[in-house]
Write a protein that holds these residues in place. Structure first.
Motif, PDB file in Angstrom:
ATOM      1  N   ASP A 226       1.025  28.883  55.896  1.00  0.00           N
ATOM      2  CA  ASP A 226       0.399  27.562  55.222  1.00  0.00           C
ATOM      3  C   ASP A 226       1.422  27.188  54.037  1.00  0.00           C
ATOM      4  OD1 ASP A 226      -1.126  25.458  54.540  1.00  0.00           O
ATOM      5  OD2 ASP A 226      -2.797  26.730  53.593  1.00  0.00           O
ATOM      6  N   PRO A 227       2.227  26.368  54.459  1.00  0.00           N
ATOM      7  CA  PRO A 227       3.204  26.135  53.412  1.00  0.00           C
ATOM      8  C   PRO A 227       2.777  25.105  52.508  1.00  0.00           C
ATOM      9  CG  PRO A 227       3.734  25.198  55.538  1.00  0.00           C
ATOM     10  CD  PRO A 227       2.725  25.989  55.893  1.00  0.00           C
ATOM     11  N   ARG A 228       1.570  24.390  52.555  1.00  0.00           N
ATOM     12  CA  ARG A 228       0.873  23.464  51.672  1.00  0.00           C
ATOM     13  C   ARG A 228       1.889  22.394  51.332  1.00  0.00           C
ATOM     14  NH1 ARG A 228      -3.478  25.156  48.806  1.00  0.00           N
ATOM     15  NH2 ARG A 228      -3.503  22.971  48.074  1.00  0.00           N
ATOM     16  N   PRO A 229       2.366  21.387  52.134  1.00  0.00           N
ATOM     17  CA  PRO A 229       3.371  20.502  51.721  1.00  0.00           C
ATOM     18  C   PRO A 229       2.698  19.513  50.610  1.00  0.00           C
ATOM     19  CG  PRO A 229       2.226  19.942  53.764  1.00  0.00           C
ATOM     20  CD  PRO A 229       1.973  21.395  53.453  1.00  0.00           C
ATOM     21  N   ASP A 230       1.288  19.531  50.416  1.00  0.00           N
ATOM     22  CA  ASP A 230       0.692  19.008  49.314  1.00  0.00           C
ATOM     23  C   ASP A 230       1.007  19.305  47.713  1.00  0.00           C
ATOM     24  OD1 ASP A 230      -0.874  21.171  50.097  1.00  0.00           O
ATOM     25  OD2 ASP A 230      -2.293  20.465  48.815  1.00  0.00           O
TER      26      ASP A 230
END
Length: 414
Positions: A226-230
């Motif tokens: 879950d690289p979390r672009p946000d």
């Protein structure tokens, strides 16, 4: 424009679409947007709840929006030929230009790639952006452990080396913290966690309000699954703040072109559009020039899935509070442009077309560039396959008929 930390850290030979002799309104809108935004950058007044950093061009598919976007960029760079229809490049100096093309992303928005592209271009203005670089290095190691910083397919672009050097210098200033940033930033997360224990330690760069929180989130929240672009997009606020802090006068004019915006509509969840919305909101001192098929409706309060919505947030999109309109319909080609294109195409392709056929094609096309392109393709096909002149029936009619005629001469394997 002085930005406060709390505002950003918290909440054929050619195509018909290539013709620009009647695109003067679009070029004028661009120059007006540049000069107006320059005034905003130089102004002491700044409302943290309002954004007027978007210019939109919209219109039918095939009308020439992508070509317009590319031409505006070339014009701003001073790369158009001296005899172009728009004249000399805009008088407002543009310091950095970035392009984000959504065409091949399948309805998604690669937030990290866009972030890297912006940071890479800003490296031409100032090599090191320490607050951003440290946070991005922590984010990258958390999301992609063991992987070197990205080069975006261009090993010589300098992004990875610039960030690594910036982080290395920053951490070395802290004394006892050791790091191997020069070979891939393997210990940044460990260093960040150590920093959190030193309550009264001041980083080599000035801390912004909320910076420690962002740094911790970048080190702890992203993961390979879950690289979390946000989280990554929160870092664009750091770039905006560093721009504001570094250039107290004559803040640089930075323009980001975003093309084929309509591709984001393919995602029913609007995830990609929300990420783009965050990016634009977080960078009020950057002008975004967006092209797509429809008006941008971020001013509509009903768009509740987006981070920043409403007419008070985007008054320019709602047609309020700015001297120049910020949403422009890209129109069809004028009759003179249509005739000009047909004549030039006939010469380029050694086609003969009588004045009568040319006049009927001008009217039948309705000024749609793609229609004219298809008609010329039909003419070329008739010449190559039947060795005769084209008839009026072959190059006029419905758009569907033209497409069928073009496909009719395409080999089955093609």
């Amino acid at each position: 424009m002085k930005i406060e930390a709390r505002d950003l850290m918290g909440n054929s030979a050619f195509l018909a679409a290539d013709l620009f002799t009647d695109r003067v309104p679009e070029s004028t809108a661009f120059t007006n947007a540049l000069s107006g935004f320059r005034c905003a950058l130089d102004s002491e007044e700044y409302n943290p709840n309002i954004r007027n950093n978007v210019l939109v061009y919209y219109g039918l598919g095939g009308i020439g929006k992508t070509k317009l976007s590319q031409r505006l960029e070339s014009w701003a760079k001073g790369k158009l030929s001296p005899d172009n229809d728009w004249g000399e490049k805009p008088s407002t100096k543009v310091d950095a230009l970035i392009r984000v093309d959504l065409k091949d992303l399948g309805g998604q928005f690669d937030a990290v790639s866009a972030l890297i592209a912006i940071r890479q271009e800003l490296g031409r203005l100032k090599k090191k952006w320490p607050a951003f670089d440290l946070a991005f290095a922590a984010y990258w190691e958390a999301a992609h452990p063991g992987r070197d910083l990205p080069t975006m397919g261009k090993p010589d672009n300098g992004f990875a080396d610039a960030v690594a050097e910036s982080v290395g210098n920053l951490l070395s200033d802290l004394g006892s913290l050791s790091t191997t940033v020069g070979i891939g930033i393997r210990t940044v997360r460990q260093a960040v966690h150590e920093l959190q224990k030193r309550k009264n330690l001041r980083l080599a760069c000035d801390l912004f309000d909320g910076y420690r929180t962002v740094l911790t989130e970048c080190a702890d929240l992203p993961s390979p699954s879950d690289p979390r672009p946000d989280i990554a997009l929160e870092l664009v606020g750091l770039l905006s703040l560093e721009i504001s802090e570094h250039w107290e006068q004559d803040s640089p004019m930075i323009v980001v072109f975003v093309d084929t915006f309509e591709r984001l509509a393919r995602d029913e969840r609007k995830t990609g559009e929300n990420l783009l919305n965050i990016l634009v909101w977080k960078m009020p001192n950057v002008l975004f020039v967006i092209t797509g098929r429809d008006k941008l409706d971020w001013h509509d309060k009903r768009r509740t899935s987006l981070r920043a919505v409403g007419p008070t947030v985007w008054p320019g999109l709602a047609g309020q509070s700015v001297a120049e309109a910020r949403q422009h319909l890209v129109g069809k080609l004028s009759e003179s442009d249509r005739k000009n294109f047909i004549a030039r195409s006939c010469v380029a392709n050694d086609l003969f077309m009588s004045d009568e056929i040319m006049d009927q094609l001008v009217m039948a096309s309705g000024g749609l560039p793609l229609y004219l392109d298809l008609a010329i393709k039909v003419g070329v096909s008739v010449k190559q396959n039947w060795h005769r002149e084209v008839t009026v029936e072959e190059v006029t009619g419905s758009f569907d008929e033209l497409v069928i005629r073009v496909l009719g001469d395409v080999a089955s394997d093609e």
